[in-house]
Motif scaffolding. Sequence first.
Motif, PDB file in Angstrom:
ATOM      1  N   PRO A  55       6.884  24.870  -3.872  1.00  0.00           N
ATOM      2  CA  PRO A  55       6.191  24.376  -2.669  1.00  0.00           C
ATOM      3  C   PRO A  55       5.321  23.156  -2.953  1.00  0.00           C
ATOM      4  O   PRO A  55       5.245  22.238  -2.118  1.00  0.00           O
ATOM      5  CB  PRO A  55       5.336  25.569  -2.233  1.00  0.00           C
ATOM      6  N   GLN A  56       4.666  23.112  -4.131  1.00  0.00           N
ATOM      7  CA  GLN A  56       3.830  21.964  -4.462  1.00  0.00           C
ATOM      8  C   GLN A  56       4.685  20.701  -4.629  1.00  0.00           C
ATOM      9  O   GLN A  56       4.339  19.625  -4.134  1.00  0.00           O
ATOM     10  CB  GLN A  56       3.048  22.253  -5.739  1.00  0.00           C
ATOM     11  N   ARG A  57       5.791  20.832  -5.319  1.00  0.00           N
ATOM     12  CA  ARG A  57       6.671  19.695  -5.537  1.00  0.00           C
ATOM     13  C   ARG A  57       7.300  19.227  -4.217  1.00  0.00           C
ATOM     14  O   ARG A  57       7.428  18.026  -3.969  1.00  0.00           O
ATOM     15  CB  ARG A  57       7.754  20.080  -6.545  1.00  0.00           C
ATOM     16  N   ALA A  58       7.683  20.179  -3.373  1.00  0.00           N
ATOM     17  CA  ALA A  58       8.304  19.826  -2.087  1.00  0.00           C
ATOM     18  C   ALA A  58       7.313  19.102  -1.185  1.00  0.00           C
ATOM     19  O   ALA A  58       7.681  18.149  -0.483  1.00  0.00           O
ATOM     20  CB  ALA A  58       8.828  21.079  -1.400  1.00  0.00           C
ATOM     21  N   ALA A  59       6.053  19.522  -1.203  1.00  0.00           N
ATOM     22  CA  ALA A  59       5.035  18.851  -0.381  1.00  0.00           C
ATOM     23  C   ALA A  59       4.859  17.410  -0.842  1.00  0.00           C
ATOM     24  O   ALA A  59       4.793  16.487  -0.023  1.00  0.00           O
ATOM     25  CB  ALA A  59       3.721  19.609  -0.458  1.00  0.00           C
ATOM     26  N   ALA A  60       4.775  17.200  -2.144  1.00  0.00           N
ATOM     27  CA  ALA A  60       4.602  15.844  -2.677  1.00  0.00           C
ATOM     28  C   ALA A  60       5.795  14.963  -2.321  1.00  0.00           C
ATOM     29  O   ALA A  60       5.632  13.800  -1.922  1.00  0.00           O
ATOM     30  CB  ALA A  60       4.404  15.898  -4.185  1.00  0.00           C
ATOM     31  N   ARG A  61       6.991  15.496  -2.439  1.00  0.00           N
ATOM     32  CA  ARG A  61       8.178  14.703  -2.135  1.00  0.00           C
ATOM     33  C   ARG A  61       8.280  14.374  -0.651  1.00  0.00           C
ATOM     34  O   ARG A  61       8.742  13.290  -0.276  1.00  0.00           O
ATOM     35  CB  ARG A  61       9.422  15.451  -2.613  1.00  0.00           C
ATOM     36  N   SER A  62       7.845  15.283   0.204  1.00  0.00           N
ATOM     37  CA  SER A  62       7.843  14.996   1.639  1.00  0.00           C
ATOM     38  C   SER A  62       6.860  13.878   1.962  1.00  0.00           C
ATOM     39  O   SER A  62       7.134  13.012   2.801  1.00  0.00           O
ATOM     40  CB  SER A  62       7.473  16.262   2.427  1.00  0.00           C
ATOM     41  N   GLN A  80       2.894  24.845   3.978  1.00  0.00           N
ATOM     42  CA  GLN A  80       2.533  24.325   5.298  1.00  0.00           C
ATOM     43  C   GLN A  80       2.439  22.801   5.293  1.00  0.00           C
ATOM     44  O   GLN A  80       2.839  22.135   6.257  1.00  0.00           O
ATOM     45  CB  GLN A  80       1.211  24.946   5.746  1.00  0.00           C
ATOM     46  N   LEU A  81       1.926  22.241   4.191  1.00  0.00           N
ATOM     47  CA  LEU A  81       1.879  20.781   4.088  1.00  0.00           C
ATOM     48  C   LEU A  81       3.291  20.192   4.058  1.00  0.00           C
ATOM     49  O   LEU A  81       3.562  19.163   4.683  1.00  0.00           O
ATOM     50  CB  LEU A  81       1.118  20.366   2.830  1.00  0.00           C
ATOM     51  N   GLU A  82       4.188  20.854   3.350  1.00  0.00           N
ATOM     52  CA  GLU A  82       5.565  20.369   3.300  1.00  0.00           C
ATOM     53  C   GLU A  82       6.194  20.397   4.687  1.00  0.00           C
ATOM     54  O   GLU A  82       6.904  19.456   5.079  1.00  0.00           O
ATOM     55  CB  GLU A  82       6.374  21.216   2.325  1.00  0.00           C
ATOM     56  N   GLN A  83       5.919  21.455   5.438  1.00  0.00           N
ATOM     57  CA  GLN A  83       6.452  21.543   6.799  1.00  0.00           C
ATOM     58  C   GLN A  83       5.869  20.450   7.690  1.00  0.00           C
ATOM     59  O   GLN A  83       6.560  19.895   8.544  1.00  0.00           O
ATOM     60  CB  GLN A  83       6.134  22.924   7.387  1.00  0.00           C
ATOM     61  N   ILE A 106       0.838  -1.204   0.000  1.00  0.00           N
ATOM     62  CA  ILE A 106       0.000   0.000   0.000  1.00  0.00           C
ATOM     63  C   ILE A 106       0.870   1.249   0.000  1.00  0.00           C
ATOM     64  O   ILE A 106       0.627   2.192  -0.764  1.00  0.00           O
ATOM     65  CB  ILE A 106      -0.950  -0.010   1.213  1.00  0.00           C
ATOM     66  N   ALA A 107       1.880   1.284   0.852  1.00  0.00           N
ATOM     67  CA  ALA A 107       2.765   2.446   0.900  1.00  0.00           C
ATOM     68  C   ALA A 107       3.468   2.638  -0.441  1.00  0.00           C
ATOM     69  O   ALA A 107       3.698   3.773  -0.880  1.00  0.00           O
ATOM     70  CB  ALA A 107       3.786   2.284   2.028  1.00  0.00           C
ATOM     71  N   ASP A 108       3.785   1.538  -1.109  1.00  0.00           N
ATOM     72  CA  ASP A 108       4.488   1.602  -2.392  1.00  0.00           C
ATOM     73  C   ASP A 108       3.632   2.236  -3.488  1.00  0.00           C
ATOM     74  O   ASP A 108       4.164   2.737  -4.481  1.00  0.00           O
ATOM     75  CB  ASP A 108       4.914   0.194  -2.809  1.00  0.00           C
ATOM     76  N   LEU A 109       2.310   2.230  -3.311  1.00  0.00           N
ATOM     77  CA  LEU A 109       1.427   2.882  -4.289  1.00  0.00           C
ATOM     78  C   LEU A 109       1.821   4.338  -4.519  1.00  0.00           C
ATOM     79  O   LEU A 109       1.651   4.872  -5.622  1.00  0.00           O
ATOM     80  CB  LEU A 109      -0.022   2.847  -3.811  1.00  0.00           C
ATOM     81  N   TRP A 110       2.330   4.968  -3.469  1.00  0.00           N
ATOM     82  CA  TRP A 110       2.518   6.424  -3.523  1.00  0.00           C
ATOM     83  C   TRP A 110       3.952   6.843  -3.759  1.00  0.00           C
ATOM     84  O   TRP A 110       4.285   8.018  -3.691  1.00  0.00           O
ATOM     85  CB  TRP A 110       1.952   7.043  -2.237  1.00  0.00           C
ATOM     86  N   ASP A 111       4.811   5.891  -4.091  1.00  0.00           N
ATOM     87  CA  ASP A 111       6.195   6.232  -4.396  1.00  0.00           C
ATOM     88  C   ASP A 111       6.269   7.112  -5.642  1.00  0.00           C
ATOM     89  O   ASP A 111       6.956   8.139  -5.660  1.00  0.00           O
ATOM     90  CB  ASP A 111       6.999   4.942  -4.593  1.00  0.00           C
ATOM     91  N   ASN A 112       5.563   6.721  -6.699  1.00  0.00           N
ATOM     92  CA  ASN A 112       5.585   7.472  -7.955  1.00  0.00           C
ATOM     93  C   ASN A 112       4.250   8.137  -8.275  1.00  0.00           C
ATOM     94  O   ASN A 112       4.045   8.573  -9.408  1.00  0.00           O
ATOM     95  CB  ASN A 112       5.961   6.541  -9.115  1.00  0.00           C
ATOM     96  N   ASN A 113       3.371   8.229  -7.292  1.00  0.00           N
ATOM     97  CA  ASN A 113       2.035   8.729  -7.598  1.00  0.00           C
ATOM     98  C   ASN A 113       1.588   9.916  -6.751  1.00  0.00           C
ATOM     99  O   ASN A 113       0.496  10.450  -6.981  1.00  0.00           O
ATOM    100  CB  ASN A 113       1.023   7.585  -7.465  1.00  0.00           C
ATOM    101  N   ALA A 114       2.402  10.326  -5.792  1.00  0.00           N
ATOM    102  CA  ALA A 114       2.059  11.526  -5.033  1.00  0.00           C
ATOM    103  C   ALA A 114       2.183  12.771  -5.919  1.00  0.00           C
ATOM    104  O   ALA A 114       1.321  13.660  -5.891  1.00  0.00           O
ATOM    105  CB  ALA A 114       2.953  11.651  -3.802  1.00  0.00           C
ATOM    106  N   LEU A 115       3.251  12.827  -6.713  1.00  0.00           N
ATOM    107  CA  LEU A 115       3.409  13.971  -7.628  1.00  0.00           C
ATOM    108  C   LEU A 115       2.277  14.047  -8.651  1.00  0.00           C
ATOM    109  O   LEU A 115       1.718  15.130  -8.880  1.00  0.00           O
ATOM    110  CB  LEU A 115       4.765  13.901  -8.323  1.00  0.00           C
ATOM    111  N   PRO A 116       1.884  12.930  -9.305  1.00  0.00           N
ATOM    112  CA  PRO A 116       0.745  13.007 -10.218  1.00  0.00           C
ATOM    113  C   PRO A 116      -0.543  13.462  -9.542  1.00  0.00           C
ATOM    114  O   PRO A 116      -1.345  14.178 -10.161  1.00  0.00           O
ATOM    115  CB  PRO A 116       0.627  11.575 -10.746  1.00  0.00           C
ATOM    116  N   LEU A 117      -0.762  13.058  -8.287  1.00  0.00           N
ATOM    117  CA  LEU A 117      -1.965  13.522  -7.581  1.00  0.00           C
ATOM    118  C   LEU A 117      -1.927  15.032  -7.386  1.00  0.00           C
ATOM    119  O   LEU A 117      -2.910  15.728  -7.666  1.00  0.00           O
ATOM    120  CB  LEU A 117      -2.084  12.818  -6.232  1.00  0.00           C
ATOM    121  N   VAL A 118      -0.800  15.554  -6.929  1.00  0.00           N
ATOM    122  CA  VAL A 118      -0.675  17.006  -6.765  1.00  0.00           C
ATOM    123  C   VAL A 118      -0.784  17.696  -8.121  1.00  0.00           C
ATOM    124  O   VAL A 118      -1.412  18.751  -8.254  1.00  0.00           O
ATOM    125  CB  VAL A 118       0.652  17.361  -6.060  1.00  0.00           C
TER     126      VAL A 118
END
Length: 427
Positions: free
Chosen positions: A265-272, A326-329, A37-49
């Motif tokens: 900021p959007q990219r940093a939040a996704a990567r965090s 704020q999300l990144e923080q 489940i955690a692996d789902l979001w390795d390459n998919n958090a950025l596409p969601l943002v």
Amino acid sequence: MSLPLGTFAGLLDRSIREIVALAMDARSFDATRIGRIADLWDNNALPLVGAACAPWPLRSRRASSGLEWMADLGADRRRLMVDLDPSLDRLLPTARPQRSVHRDYQGRVFPGAFRLTAEIIDVLAEDYDLVNGSVRSLTAQPSNEGLQVRLTLAAPRRFIPSTGRVSRDGSRMPWPAAPLKFTFNGVTNLQFDAEDRIGMAVSRTSAGSAVTIGRSGHLQATEASVWPDDPRWYESTAGQAADLTTQHERPQRRKPIPTSTLTAPQRAAARSLVMLMNHARLVHHYPNLAAGVPILDICRVAADAGSAIIAASARRGAARQTAFGQLEQRWRHVPPEVPPEAIRSGPVMLRHARYDEPHDDYDVPHHGSAVLLAAVPGADPAVPWTLASEGITQPSRFRITSAAFDDGQHIHHDGRVLRIGDALVLR
């Protein structure tokens, strides 16, 4: 908000809630499912943002494309997504047929996992000497499909590689035995003793697969697969046959949705967020560390992350950048690991057991080891159980049966030996 975008963000929220459910009480801890489940979001958090922050006319299309790209890794990935959100079954395209054989960049065939049929067993025995193979590692753990066992057999080849292996000093050396990686699901009647690990036979029965190990080891499984992780497989009988039928064109994945327009900021939040989820999946890849991974604290930090991304993207101008900052923080601070609790004498529910034999792998020596992961109760019986672990380097004894995973077990630990009756002995 478009329906596909809400579904995409909701899948993230559901993923985190599912991990919480699996980790809240260690008696239901499933390291494999948490990792998947955690692996789902390795390459998919950025596409969601990227979908959430796209112009309004493009959001729905990009969210749909993001979900389809996520599911494009095969039937197992699609099945996991639908399991988390059944509504996705009608939104996602049918999974493309998966090929068990592929080609590398040099055009040579290499194998994936094969379902363990009678035909595959015959072909495997033709190319590899299973009778003189040695069980290099064995892992057993409960899962939502029953007891799962992963077994690696280091088997001598029956074919002779055309060239030797290049060692670290540049000389040619013989190839070591080939690792054949078996996965068995729905396992019953497991019995394994590390002192009796030479030789293996596999057969098909009306109930699934039957395996014998050494003189007295055995297991039965309802489903099984094997991955011949052999760099010279293309020279085997099976590899040469596959070379005649495997197409040279590599299948193309769907294109990911564009994320080049995301702000810093959007990219940093996704990567965090990715880092949080990557830390959560450590419990699958490194079970010896699982008892110290603060999985519930990670999920508290990431709770409702999908909804938070949607809320931040709904703002405009500087307010949107501030919200993502704020999300990144919030997501950048991975909760620190905690010292894992040791397994002590008392009630336990075994959640993971692994044995590795000492061996040399491509000029790198590996010491033998054994790892146990167990759910243990606290002083208050009403409080959820927690994880405890034990790791031993170069164990002198490892024996386990499927009964070790039954409910209501009591483990005895005298400082040298861990024992669950006759079902588990480790020292």
